[in-house]
Design a protein around this motif. Structure first.
Motif, PDB file in Angstrom:
ATOM      1  N   THR A   1       0.828  -1.209   0.000  1.00  0.00           N
ATOM      2  CA  THR A   1       0.000   0.000   0.000  1.00  0.00           C
ATOM      3  C   THR A   1       0.857   1.251   0.000  1.00  0.00           C
ATOM      4  OG1 THR A   1      -1.796  -1.143   1.167  1.00  0.00           O
ATOM      5  CG2 THR A   1      -1.784   1.257   1.264  1.00  0.00           C
TER       6      THR A   1
ATOM      7  N   SER B   1       1.138   3.847  -3.136  1.00  0.00           N
ATOM      8  CA  SER B   1       0.791   5.253  -2.904  1.00  0.00           C
ATOM      9  C   SER B   1       1.971   6.163  -3.200  1.00  0.00           C
ATOM     10  CB  SER B   1       0.323   5.452  -1.457  1.00  0.00           C
ATOM     11  OG  SER B   1      -0.811   4.659  -1.168  1.00  0.00           O
TER      12      SER B   1
ATOM     13  N   PHE C   1      -5.974  -0.647   6.831  1.00  0.00           N
ATOM     14  CA  PHE C   1      -7.026   0.324   6.508  1.00  0.00           C
ATOM     15  C   PHE C   1      -7.014   1.494   7.483  1.00  0.00           C
ATOM     16  CE2 PHE C   1     -11.451   1.772   7.128  1.00  0.00           C
ATOM     17  CZ  PHE C   1     -11.672   2.304   5.863  1.00  0.00           C
TER      18      PHE C   1
ATOM     19  N   THR D   1      -4.344   4.097   6.844  1.00  0.00           N
ATOM     20  CA  THR D   1      -4.545   5.072   5.767  1.00  0.00           C
ATOM     21  C   THR D   1      -5.116   6.393   6.279  1.00  0.00           C
ATOM     22  OG1 THR D   1      -6.765   4.207   5.268  1.00  0.00           O
ATOM     23  CG2 THR D   1      -4.915   3.231   4.083  1.00  0.00           C
TER      24      THR D   1
ATOM     25  N   GLU E   1      -0.533  10.873   0.148  1.00  0.00           N
ATOM     26  CA  GLU E   1      -1.892  10.350   0.347  1.00  0.00           C
ATOM     27  C   GLU E   1      -1.862   8.833   0.216  1.00  0.00           C
ATOM     28  OE1 GLU E   1      -6.373  10.659  -1.639  1.00  0.00           O
ATOM     29  OE2 GLU E   1      -4.732  11.907  -2.388  1.00  0.00           O
ATOM     30  N   VAL E   2      -2.134   8.132   1.320  1.00  0.00           N
ATOM     31  CA  VAL E   2      -2.072   6.674   1.342  1.00  0.00           C
ATOM     32  C   VAL E   2      -3.470   6.106   1.177  1.00  0.00           C
ATOM     33  CG1 VAL E   2      -1.399   4.640   2.684  1.00  0.00           C
ATOM     34  CG2 VAL E   2      -0.068   6.743   2.865  1.00  0.00           C
ATOM     35  N   THR E   3      -3.644   5.225   0.210  1.00  0.00           N
ATOM     36  CA  THR E   3      -4.925   4.550  -0.023  1.00  0.00           C
ATOM     37  C   THR E   3      -4.670   3.073  -0.269  1.00  0.00           C
ATOM     38  OG1 THR E   3      -4.791   5.085  -2.396  1.00  0.00           O
ATOM     39  CG2 THR E   3      -6.069   6.589  -1.004  1.00  0.00           C
ATOM     40  N   ILE E   4      -5.524   2.235   0.282  1.00  0.00           N
ATOM     41  CA  ILE E   4      -5.407   0.800   0.056  1.00  0.00           C
ATOM     42  C   ILE E   4      -6.261   0.430  -1.147  1.00  0.00           C
ATOM     43  CG2 ILE E   4      -7.226   0.356   1.775  1.00  0.00           C
ATOM     44  CD1 ILE E   4      -5.856  -2.337   2.331  1.00  0.00           C
ATOM     45  N   SER E   5      -5.647  -0.193  -2.116  1.00  0.00           N
ATOM     46  CA  SER E   5      -6.343  -0.509  -3.360  1.00  0.00           C
ATOM     47  C   SER E   5      -7.121  -1.815  -3.222  1.00  0.00           C
ATOM     48  CB  SER E   5      -5.342  -0.625  -4.512  1.00  0.00           C
ATOM     49  OG  SER E   5      -4.469  -1.719  -4.316  1.00  0.00           O
TER      50      SER E   5
END
Length: 413
Positions: free
Chosen positions: A43, A47, A360, A363, A371-375
């Motif tokens: 993640t 990111s 999660f 994030t 900007e950290v996002t879990i795909s």
């Protein structure tokens, strides 16, 4: 039958969790930490890679640039020879535009740092760039307010400009910049458009927030563009079916050699730089980081797998009598096998979902401009990896349970 099997396995998994909660949690901790480590690394890498590549968006996508210096360095090529190379010219741009067949569009631009003024306000260090109408066909021009230049404004070299949000806020605080005038080197320019705000990037790279576009002719009036001044850059957008831009690169090289009168025995006196070079280099670095994440998380998952296997061996031992009764009532070996396999999978999924939940929650932690996002891809990877660990860890205990003799199993206490 299948749904009944799943339900019974799920119920037995819950019983295993409840019967010895501390032991089960400690055993599943390895899977939780392993999944967290791997998915957290992926993640963060995804990111970070996304943010870094976005920072290089000014290079364009599927674009080849004509420069004197190659992006990747010259290797053993003497650095001083690069300075002897001639810069690109407007005549070469026109030559390529008329003859290139493997390009969607071709443009030329020149840039310089500039001081912008509006009344008593000023903005220093603006990335001033002189462009043509086809610039927007090669590079992204995210206009938020107003419009791009018209062909007439470009050809007539009129004093019109597009500015970034930082410039707009600095020169026209609390006002609508559209229709207002600003000065560049004493020349008045009419603001016709404002770029969409990009925000802070990870690196100090050119940003549309600090950009100021003017027609190429207007730029040439204020600055000396050429060999002994500001060097322009020719850029060509390749077609989508030209994988790797091989056809466009070969065609551009041939046309430029022809235009510059190079003999077959002479080496190129230009560099054709692909925008994907930097992105691929960045991707290679993050591939190594991803491998490190696999190694770190792999050891934790290995420990977690042994923990689940231990739970399953204990579960088989505790339920040997029940297994004997089930087999005496006609339960097939595969029923017993799948029952324990499902149970091991559910236990592993509990640990994996806990790891995904931690990622999660991570994030939401502010990391500055990152900007950290879990795909969804990483979520599927976590779930799939948890399921695989459950199957591998439970296969031996499940096989032993399926092969138990019903008479011997019933007699066990």
């Amino acid at each position: 039958m299948f749904l009944k099997l799943i339900w019974e396995s799920f119920r037995f998994a819950l019983q295993a969790l409840k019967s010895n909660l501390t032991r089960t949690i400690l055993s599943l901790l390895g899977v939780t930490i392993g999944i967290f480590a791997i998915i957290a690394v992926f993640t963060l890498v995804d990111s970070l890679e996304k943010n870094i590549k976005a920072s290089f968006s000014f290079l364009g996508t599927n674009v080849i640039r004509v420069d004197r210096f190659p992006f990747g360095g010259g290797g053993e090529y003497p650095w001083w020879k690069y300075f002897q190379r001639p810069p690109a010219t407007f005549q070469e741009y026109q030559f390529l535009k008329q003859r290139l067949k493997n390009a969607e569009s071709v443009t030329i631009s020149a840039s310089a740092d500039a001081l912008l003024k509006a009344g008593s306000n000023s903005f220093s260090g603006a990335n001033l760039e002189g462009v043509l109408f086809d610039y927007k066909e090669v590079f992204d021009v995210p206009v938020d307010q107003g419009r791009f230049f018209t062909e007439l404004e470009i050809s007539a070299a009129r004093n019109v400009t597009l500015i970034g949000m930082k410039i707009a806020n600095a020169l026209f605080p609390g006002q609508d910049p559209l229709g207002k005038e600003l000065k560049i080197k004493g020349h008045k320019f009419l603001v016709v458009g404002i770029f969409k705000e990009e925000g802070e990037g990870l690196f100090d790279l050119p940003s549309k927030d600090e950009a100021c576009l003017v027609p190429y002719g207007s730029f040439a009036k204020m600055y000396n563009v050429g060999r002994f001044g500001i060097e322009p850059t020719i850029a060509a957008q390749g077609t989508e079916d030209d994988i790797g831009l091989i056809a466009l690169e070969n065609e551009m090289a041939g046309l430029l050699r022809n235009k510059r009168g190079l003999k077959p025995t002479q080496e190129d006196n230009f560099a054709l730089n692909k925008s994907e070079y930097i992105q691929n280099a960045i991707g290679s670095i993050f591939d190594v980081i991803s491998i490190a994440g696999w190694v770190i998380g792999g050891f934790s998952i290995l420990v977690g797998g042994f923990g689940i296997a231990n739970i399953m061996f204990v579960s088989v031992k505790e339920r040997t009598n029940i297994i004997g009764i089930q087999k005496s009532l006609g339960a097939k070996n595969y029923f017993i096998l799948l029952q324990f396999l499902f149970e091991a999978t559910f236990l592993s999924l509990f640990g994996g979902m806990a790891g995904l939940l931690i990622v999660f929650l991570m994030t939401f932690v502010p990391l500055g401009s990152l900007e950290v996002t879990i795909s969804f891809k990483n979520i599927l990877l976590g779930v799939g990896l948890s399921s695989a660990i459950g199957v591998v860890s439970g296969i031996i205990p499940a096989t032993l349970a399926a092969r138990l003799d019903p008479v011997e199993a019933i007699r066990s206490t």
